[in-house]
Design a protein around this motif. Structure first.
Motif, PDB file in Angstrom:
ATOM      1  N   ALA A  67     -30.619   7.522   8.052  1.00 55.48           N
ATOM      2  CA  ALA A  67     -30.202   6.555   7.032  1.00 55.48           C
ATOM      3  C   ALA A  67     -31.366   6.049   6.197  1.00 55.48           C
ATOM      4  O   ALA A  67     -31.161   5.392   5.171  1.00 55.48           O
ATOM      5  N   GLN A  68     -32.607   6.341   6.626  1.00 52.04           N
ATOM      6  CA  GLN A  68     -33.769   5.867   5.879  1.00 52.04           C
ATOM      7  C   GLN A  68     -33.824   6.567   4.528  1.00 52.04           C
ATOM      8  O   GLN A  68     -33.951   7.780   4.437  1.00 52.04           O
ATOM      9  N   GLU A  69     -33.732   5.797   3.454  1.00 49.80           N
ATOM     10  CA  GLU A  69     -33.667   6.388   2.118  1.00 49.80           C
ATOM     11  C   GLU A  69     -35.034   6.830   1.616  1.00 49.80           C
ATOM     12  O   GLU A  69     -35.152   7.801   0.881  1.00 49.80           O
ATOM     13  N   GLN A  70     -36.049   6.102   2.004  1.00 48.36           N
ATOM     14  CA  GLN A  70     -37.381   6.398   1.497  1.00 48.36           C
ATOM     15  C   GLN A  70     -38.089   7.405   2.398  1.00 48.36           C
ATOM     16  O   GLN A  70     -37.929   7.397   3.620  1.00 48.36           O
ATOM     17  N   PHE A  71     -38.861   8.277   1.799  1.00 47.66           N
ATOM     18  CA  PHE A  71     -39.651   9.247   2.545  1.00 47.66           C
ATOM     19  C   PHE A  71     -41.105   8.785   2.538  1.00 47.66           C
ATOM     20  O   PHE A  71     -41.651   8.470   1.481  1.00 47.66           O
ATOM     21  N   ARG A  72     -41.706   8.758   3.725  1.00 50.77           N
ATOM     22  CA  ARG A  72     -43.113   8.343   3.830  1.00 50.77           C
ATOM     23  C   ARG A  72     -43.940   9.518   4.339  1.00 50.77           C
ATOM     24  O   ARG A  72     -43.625  10.119   5.367  1.00 50.77           O
ATOM     25  N   ILE A  73     -45.007   9.850   3.623  1.00 52.96           N
ATOM     26  CA  ILE A  73     -45.920  10.912   4.034  1.00 52.96           C
ATOM     27  C   ILE A  73     -47.334  10.347   4.121  1.00 52.96           C
ATOM     28  O   ILE A  73     -47.650   9.309   3.528  1.00 52.96           O
ATOM     29  N   THR A  74     -48.167  11.032   4.883  1.00 55.31           N
ATOM     30  CA  THR A  74     -49.571  10.637   5.034  1.00 55.31           C
ATOM     31  C   THR A  74     -50.457  11.808   4.641  1.00 55.31           C
ATOM     32  O   THR A  74     -50.384  12.883   5.251  1.00 55.31           O
ATOM     33  N   PHE A  75     -51.260  11.630   3.617  1.00 54.58           N
ATOM     34  CA  PHE A  75     -52.249  12.637   3.236  1.00 54.58           C
ATOM     35  C   PHE A  75     -53.533  12.395   4.025  1.00 54.58           C
ATOM     36  O   PHE A  75     -53.994  11.248   4.134  1.00 54.58           O
ATOM     37  N   ALA A  76     -54.112  13.468   4.571  1.00 52.92           N
ATOM     38  CA  ALA A  76     -55.373  13.359   5.317  1.00 52.92           C
ATOM     39  C   ALA A  76     -56.351  14.401   4.797  1.00 52.92           C
ATOM     40  O   ALA A  76     -56.020  15.584   4.706  1.00 52.92           O
ATOM     41  N   SER A  77     -57.567  13.943   4.442  1.00 50.40           N
ATOM     42  CA  SER A  77     -58.558  14.875   3.882  1.00 50.40           C
ATOM     43  C   SER A  77     -59.953  14.274   3.915  1.00 50.40           C
ATOM     44  O   SER A  77     -60.122  13.052   3.946  1.00 50.40           O
ATOM     45  N   CYS A  78     -60.942  15.168   3.888  1.00 51.99           N
ATOM     46  CA  CYS A  78     -62.344  14.768   3.714  1.00 51.99           C
ATOM     47  C   CYS A  78     -62.739  14.760   2.247  1.00 51.99           C
ATOM     48  O   CYS A  78     -63.856  14.378   1.913  1.00 51.99           O
ATOM     49  N   PHE A  79     -61.812  15.190   1.359  1.00 56.94           N
ATOM     50  CA  PHE A  79     -62.197  15.471  -0.025  1.00 56.94           C
ATOM     51  C   PHE A  79     -61.406  14.666  -1.047  1.00 56.94           C
ATOM     52  O   PHE A  79     -61.023  15.188  -2.089  1.00 56.94           O
ATOM     53  N   PHE A  80     -61.151  13.399  -0.755  1.00 57.21           N
ATOM     54  CA  PHE A  80     -60.558  12.524  -1.762  1.00 57.21           C
ATOM     55  C   PHE A  80     -61.663  12.101  -2.727  1.00 57.21           C
ATOM     56  O   PHE A  80     -62.155  10.975  -2.697  1.00 57.21           O
ATOM     57  N   GLN A  81     -62.055  13.007  -3.619  1.00 59.40           N
ATOM     58  CA  GLN A  81     -63.203  12.753  -4.483  1.00 59.40           C
ATOM     59  C   GLN A  81     -63.226  13.799  -5.594  1.00 59.40           C
ATOM     60  O   GLN A  81     -62.231  14.497  -5.812  1.00 59.40           O
ATOM     61  N   LYS A 120     -43.333   8.151  -6.286  1.00 60.73           N
ATOM     62  CA  LYS A 120     -42.302   7.117  -6.115  1.00 60.73           C
ATOM     63  C   LYS A 120     -41.038   7.432  -6.891  1.00 60.73           C
ATOM     64  O   LYS A 120     -39.932   7.054  -6.479  1.00 60.73           O
ATOM     65  N   GLN A 121     -41.173   8.122  -8.013  1.00 63.47           N
ATOM     66  CA  GLN A 121     -40.001   8.472  -8.808  1.00 63.47           C
ATOM     67  C   GLN A 121     -39.045   9.388  -8.048  1.00 63.47           C
ATOM     68  O   GLN A 121     -37.875   9.499  -8.395  1.00 63.47           O
ATOM     69  N   HIS A 122     -39.560  10.041  -7.008  1.00 64.45           N
ATOM     70  CA  HIS A 122     -38.744  10.981  -6.235  1.00 64.45           C
ATOM     71  C   HIS A 122     -38.482  10.473  -4.825  1.00 64.45           C
ATOM     72  O   HIS A 122     -38.120  11.241  -3.931  1.00 64.45           O
ATOM     73  N   GLY A 123     -38.664   9.155  -4.617  1.00 65.35           N
ATOM     74  CA  GLY A 123     -38.333   8.551  -3.338  1.00 65.35           C
ATOM     75  C   GLY A 123     -39.411   8.652  -2.276  1.00 65.35           C
ATOM     76  O   GLY A 123     -39.127   8.458  -1.092  1.00 65.35           O
ATOM     77  N   PHE A 124     -40.653   8.953  -2.677  1.00 69.06           N
ATOM     78  CA  PHE A 124     -41.745   9.098  -1.714  1.00 69.06           C
ATOM     79  C   PHE A 124     -42.776   7.981  -1.883  1.00 69.06           C
ATOM     80  O   PHE A 124     -43.113   7.591  -3.004  1.00 69.06           O
ATOM     81  N   VAL A 125     -43.269   7.496  -0.755  1.00 69.07           N
ATOM     82  CA  VAL A 125     -44.469   6.661  -0.731  1.00 69.07           C
ATOM     83  C   VAL A 125     -45.462   7.362   0.192  1.00 69.07           C
ATOM     84  O   VAL A 125     -45.075   8.185   1.029  1.00 69.07           O
ATOM     85  N   TYR A 126     -46.736   7.045   0.023  1.00 70.89           N
ATOM     86  CA  TYR A 126     -47.722   7.722   0.860  1.00 70.89           C
ATOM     87  C   TYR A 126     -48.830   6.786   1.311  1.00 70.89           C
ATOM     88  O   TYR A 126     -49.154   5.794   0.648  1.00 70.89           O
ATOM     89  N   ALA A 155     -51.919   4.568  -3.172  1.00 75.54           N
ATOM     90  CA  ALA A 155     -51.521   4.613  -1.762  1.00 75.54           C
ATOM     91  C   ALA A 155     -51.005   3.256  -1.300  1.00 75.54           C
ATOM     92  O   ALA A 155     -51.513   2.217  -1.732  1.00 75.54           O
ATOM     93  N   GLU A 156     -50.005   3.270  -0.421  1.00 75.80           N
ATOM     94  CA  GLU A 156     -49.546   2.007   0.170  1.00 75.80           C
ATOM     95  C   GLU A 156     -50.599   1.462   1.120  1.00 75.80           C
ATOM     96  O   GLU A 156     -50.849   0.266   1.165  1.00 75.80           O
ATOM     97  N   GLU A 157     -51.191   2.352   1.917  1.00 83.93           N
ATOM     98  CA  GLU A 157     -52.277   1.969   2.817  1.00 83.93           C
ATOM     99  C   GLU A 157     -53.370   3.027   2.745  1.00 83.93           C
ATOM    100  O   GLU A 157     -53.091   4.217   2.613  1.00 83.93           O
ATOM    101  N   TRP A 158     -54.604   2.574   2.864  1.00 81.67           N
ATOM    102  CA  TRP A 158     -55.778   3.469   2.834  1.00 81.67           C
ATOM    103  C   TRP A 158     -56.588   3.215   4.093  1.00 81.67           C
ATOM    104  O   TRP A 158     -56.976   2.086   4.387  1.00 81.67           O
ATOM    105  N   LEU A 159     -56.816   4.268   4.874  1.00 85.61           N
ATOM    106  CA  LEU A 159     -57.612   4.151   6.093  1.00 85.61           C
ATOM    107  C   LEU A 159     -58.797   5.095   5.993  1.00 85.61           C
ATOM    108  O   LEU A 159     -58.629   6.302   5.791  1.00 85.61           O
TER     109      LEU A 159
END
Length: 713
Positions: A332-346, A362-368, A390-394
Motif C-alpha cells: 500500500a506504500q505509494e512512495q518508492f524510496r531508494i538509496t544511492f551509494a557511491s564513492c563518486f558523488f563528485q 519526485k515527479q515519478h513517485g521516488f525519493v532517495y 536527497a532526503e537524507e545524506w550520510l
C-alpha cells in the motif's frame, strides 16, 4: 670581492660545493660565519615554520661541524645547543645533541639543513642514527621540500641517500616525486638512456634498503603508477620488484594494472599469472579491483564469464551465503524510496550521470537517500546537487569496512525499497554495504562496464543493446531500458570557438581521440595509422593527457613506428572549467572510439558538444556502450563491425564532408530531447524499470529479467 661576499654569492646561487670550499679555505668563523649560516638556512614552511641558529652558541668552523652538531657526533661538549622554533607550538626551544633524536620535527629540520646546505655526506649518518632508535618502523613524513630533496639526490646520482629519504615520504610526496622524474625520464630525448640508467640505479638501491618494507613498496608502486605517470618505469623493473617481495599478490596486482596502462599490445600482459595468485590468496577486494581491469585486455565473452564465475566462487568460499529474505515494504506504500551509494558523488562520470536526474525523481513517485563513501567536497557542484535533492545524506568513508554494518542499519531504518550501488568493481569495497541485508533489493548501475555476478545482487540496470550478446542465465537479472542505460547532465559552453583558438589550423581535419590511456590498444593505433596514410598525413589526431610526459612519449613512439609523423599528433591538457573542455570538443570534426573498452562518458561529452563518434561495436558490454549511445541518438550508421569498416568510415567522413555535416546537424537538432541528455525523458524510463522491480519485490516475487517500455519522446 671579499671572501665573505664570495661566500654569500655562492650560497645565493646554491653553489654549495663552492661555498663550502671558500669556508674551509679562508677559515670563516663565528660570528661572521654564523650570520651567513643563519641567512642561508633560515626558511619558512607553510608560513609558520622556521629554523633559527643562535650565533653565540656556534663555535664550529665549517659545514661539516654544524651538521655533526645536529646529528650528535660533534666533538664539542654536551652543552652545545641550537635553537629551533617548534613546528606545532610556535615556541622557541633549545635542542642539544643528546635529545634531538626524540623529536620527529627536529629530524625533519635536520634533513632541511642537509637540503639547504647540500650536506649529503651527513645524510646517511642522520638516517642511521634515526633508524637505530626506530628499528623496523619508518616514520612517514609530509614536508613538501622532501620530494624536491629526493629528486635532487637522484639527479646527482646519490642513490643511497635518495633511498634513505624516499622510504620516509608519504604517498602524496612519492607521487609528486614521480611526476618530477617523469619529466626527466621522458621529456629529455637526447639523454633518455642516461636518465633511464639513473632511475634504474635508484630503484636497485631502494630495493636493497633494509627499511624498504612491503608496505613501503606497495606505496611506491601505487604512487608511481596511479598518479605519478611512471608506469612504464615500473613495468621495466617489475621482475626486480616482484623478486624482492615474491609472495605479495597486492604488489603483483598493482604492477599488473600499470602493465595494462602502458602496454598497447595487450597480448603481452601476463594476466592469468596474477589472476591465479589473487584467487589463491582469497582477497576479495583485491580480486574485485583486478576484475575491473580484466576487460581492458580484450577477453572473449566466454573468458569474461569464466573470470566472473571464479570471483563469485571465491566470494562464496570467504563468506557464508547471504540471506536475502529482507522484509518487503508494504504494497500500500505509494512512495518508492531508494538509496544511492557511491564513492563518486563528485566531478566524475558517475556524479555527472546522477546529477542529471535527481531533480526529476519526485515527479515519478521516488525519493532517495544518498550514502557517500568517498570524499566530502563542499565546492563540487555535482556533489552539492546530489546532496541538495536527497532526503537524507550520510557520509561514511568506505575504508572503514566495519562501519558498513551501521550504515546498513541506517538504510534499513529508512525503509528503503532498494540500494543502488553505482561503483561496482571500480571500487569493490563499496559492495560491502550490499552484504548486510539493508533493503529488499540490491541493484547495480553505471560503475564499470558489465555485471557483478555476486549472489547478493538482484538486478543490473542496463539496456537492450549492451548486454544483447550475453547468455540469459549469466549473473544477476537485468532491468533493460529501451534506450541507453545512462543519461548525461548537459553543460552550457561556448560553441563559437574555432580550431585556431586551440592552435590548430582551421583547415585541418581533426579526429578526436580523447580517452583514458588504459583503453588504447595497438589495434586502435594501427587503425589511426591506416587512416593517416590513406589521407596523406593531412589530418590531426588529438589526444588528451598532455599533462602526462609518459603518455605523450608512448603515443608518439608507437605512432612514429607506424609511420605517423609528429605533425599529425596533438595533445591537450586538462581544462577547467568543464565548459571550456566542451568548447574544445566542439571544434573537432569526428571522435574515434576505442575498441574493447569504449569511451563511455567521454562519448557523451563529444555528442553533447556536437561531435559524432565512430564506434567499432564488439560483443562484450564494454565494447557496446558507445554503440548504444549512437542507436539512442539516431546515428546507427556510425556503428561499424570490423576494423576495415572503421578505417573506411573515418576516411569517408573526410572525403564526403556533406555526410559529416548531416550527422552534426542531426546531433544539434536531437540531442536536447534525447534520453541521453534529457533528464526528464530518461528518468521516466528509469523509474518505470525500478517500479517493475520494486513492485515484484513487494509482492514477494523473485527477480526476473524486466524489459522496460520505451521512453516518451
Amino acid at each position: 670581492m671579499s671572501d665573505l661576499e664570495k661566500f654569500r654569492l655562492a650560497m645565493l646561487q646554491r653553489n654549495f660545493e663552492r661555498a663550502e670550499f671558500i669556508a674551509k679555505e679562508v677559515g670563516l668563523r663565528a660570528p661572521k660565519f654564523a650570520e651567513v649560516l643563519i641567512a642561508a638556512v633560515g626558511f619558512e614552511r607553510d608560513g609558520e615554520f622556521e629554523l633559527n641558529v643562535a650565533p653565540s652558541e656556534i663555535r664550529n668552523e665549517n659545514f661539516q661541524n654544524i651538521t655533526m652538531l645536529l646529528i650528535g657526533e660533534n666533538s664539542l661538549d654536551k652543552k652545545e645547543k641550537i635553537q629551533f622554533r617548534d613546528e606545532y607550538s610556535g615556541k622557541k626551544i633549545w635542542i642539544t645533541p643528546a635529545n634531538w633524536l626524540s623529536s620527529e620535527s627536529i629530524y625533519v629540520q635536520v634533513l632541511a639543513v642537509c637540503y639547504q646546505l647540500g650536506l649529503i655526506s651527513c645524510l646517511n649518518k642522520t638516517h642511521a642514527r634515526w633508524n637505530f632508535h626506530k628499528k623496523y618502523r619508518v616514520t612517514i613524513l609530509h614536508d613538501a621540500f622532501l620530494s624536491n630533496f629526493c629528486h635532487s639526490l637522484i639527479q646527482n646520482e646519490l642513490y643511497d641517500a635518495a633511498s634513505n629519504v624516499f622510504i620516509h615520504l608519504s604517498e602524496y610526496l612519492m607521487a609528486d616525486l614521480a611526476r618530477k622524474l617523469s619529466v626527466d625520464f621522458y621529456a629529455d630525448a637526447k639523454h633518455f638512456d642516461m636518465n633511464k640508467g639513473i632511475l634504474s640505479n635508484f630503484i636497485h638501491s631502494l630495493l636493497k634498503n633494509e627499511f624498504f618494507t612491503r608496505d613501503r613498496c606497495f606505496s611506491f608502486v601505487w604512487s608511481f603508477t596511479k598518479v605519478g605517470n611512471m608506469r612504464l618505469f615500473i613495468w621495466d623493473h617489475s621482475a626486480h620488484i616482484i623478486s624482492a617481495f615474491p609472495d605479495d599478490v597486492g604488489i603483483q596486482s598493482v604492477i599488473f594494472r600499470s602493465d595494462v596502462h602502458v602496454i598497447f599490445d595487450k597480448k603481452k600482459i601476463k594476466s592469468m599469472d596474477v589472476w591465479g595468485s589473487v584467487l589463491s590468496d582469497t582477497n576479495f577486494n583485491l580480486a574485485g579491483r583486478l576484475a575491473y581491469h580484466l576487460p581492458f585486455i580484450s577477453p572473449s565473452i566466454a573468458k569474461e564469464i569464466t573470470w566472473s564465475n571464479e570471483i563469485r566462487k571465491m566470494w562464496e568460499e570467504i563468506y557464508s551465503t547471504v540471506d536475502r529474505s529482507v522484509p518487503a515494504q508494504p504494497l500500500a506504500q505509494e512512495q518508492f524510496r531508494i538509496t544511492f551509494a557511491s564513492c563518486f558523488f563528485q566531478n566524475h562520470g558517475i556524479g555527472h550521470a546522477l546529477a542529471g536526474i535527481v531533480d526529476q525523481l519526485k515527479q515519478h513517485g521516488f525519493v532517495y537517500d544518498a550514502v557517500s563513501l568517498g570524499s566530502e567536497r563542499k565546492d563540487d557542484v555535482f556533489q552539492n546537487s546530489i546532496r541538495h535533492h536527497a532526503e537524507e545524506w550520510l557520509h561514511e568513508p568506505r575504508n572503514d569496512v566495519s562501519s558498513m554494518t551501521q550504515v546498513a542499519q541506517w538504510v534499513n531504518k529508512r525503509r528503503s525499497d532498494a540500494i543502488i550501488n553505482l561503483d561496482g568493481f571500480m571500487d569493490p569495497e563499496s559492495l560491502n554495504l550490499l552484504q548486510h541485508n539493508a533493503s529488499p533489493l540490491n541493484i547495480y548501475w553505471i560503475g564499470h562496464g558489465g555485471k557483478i555476478n555476486l549472489p547478493f545482487i538482484d538486478y543490473t540496470i542496463t539496456d537492450k543493446f549492451v548486454t544483447k550478446k550475453y547468455p540469459e542465465n549469466f549473473g544477476e537479472k537485468e532491468i533493460r531500458l529501451q534506450n541507453s542505460f545512462v543519461s548525461f547532465l548537459p553543460i552550457e559552453f561556448d560553441d563559437k570557438l574555432t580550431k585556431q583558438d586551440f592552435n590548430i589550423p582551421n583547415d585541418r581535419f581533426v579526429f578526436l581521440c580523447f580517452n583514458n590511456p588504459i583503453k588504447i590498444t595497438k589495434e586502435y593505433l594501427t587503425c589511426l595509422a591506416d587512416i593517416a596514410k590513406v589521407l596523406n598525413y593531412s589530418v590531426v589526431f588529438w589526444f588528451n593527457y598532455g599533462d602526462s610526459a609518459e603518455f605523450v612519449y608512448l603515443i608518439l613512439k608507437e605512432l612514429s613506428a607506424l609511420g605517423v609523423p609528429k605533425s599529425c599528433v596533438k595533445f591537450g591538457r586538462r581544462l577547467e572549467p568543464k565548459s571550456v573542455h566542451f568548447s574544445r570538443l566542439a571544434v573537432s570534426d569526428v571522435a574515434l572510439d576505442t575498441f574493447h573498452v569504449n569511451m563511455a562518458s567521454g562519448a557523451l561529452d563529444c555528442m553533447w558538444a556536437g561531435t559524432p563518434v565512430v564506434s567499432l561495436v564488439g560483443e562484450n558490454y564494454t565494447s557496446r556502450i558507445c554503440g548504444s549511445f549512437n542507436e539512442t541518438i539516431g546515428l546507427e550508421n556510425f556503428n561499424v563491425e570490423t576494423r576495415e569498416e572503421y578505417v573506411a568510415k573515418a576516411i569517408q567522413l573526410v572525403r564526403e564532408p556533406r555526410l559529416l555535416w548531416q550527422a552534426r546537424q542531426h546531433l544539434q537538432a536531437n540531442k536536447a530531447k534525447s534520453p541521453l541528455f534529457n533528464g526528464e525523458v530518461f528518468t521516466a524510463g528509469l523509474c518505470a524499470g525500478l517500479k517493475l522491480a520494486i513492485e515484484r519485490s513487494r509482492r514477494g516475487e523473485a527477480p526476473k529479467h524486466l524489459d522496460v517500455p520505451g521512453h516518451v519522446d
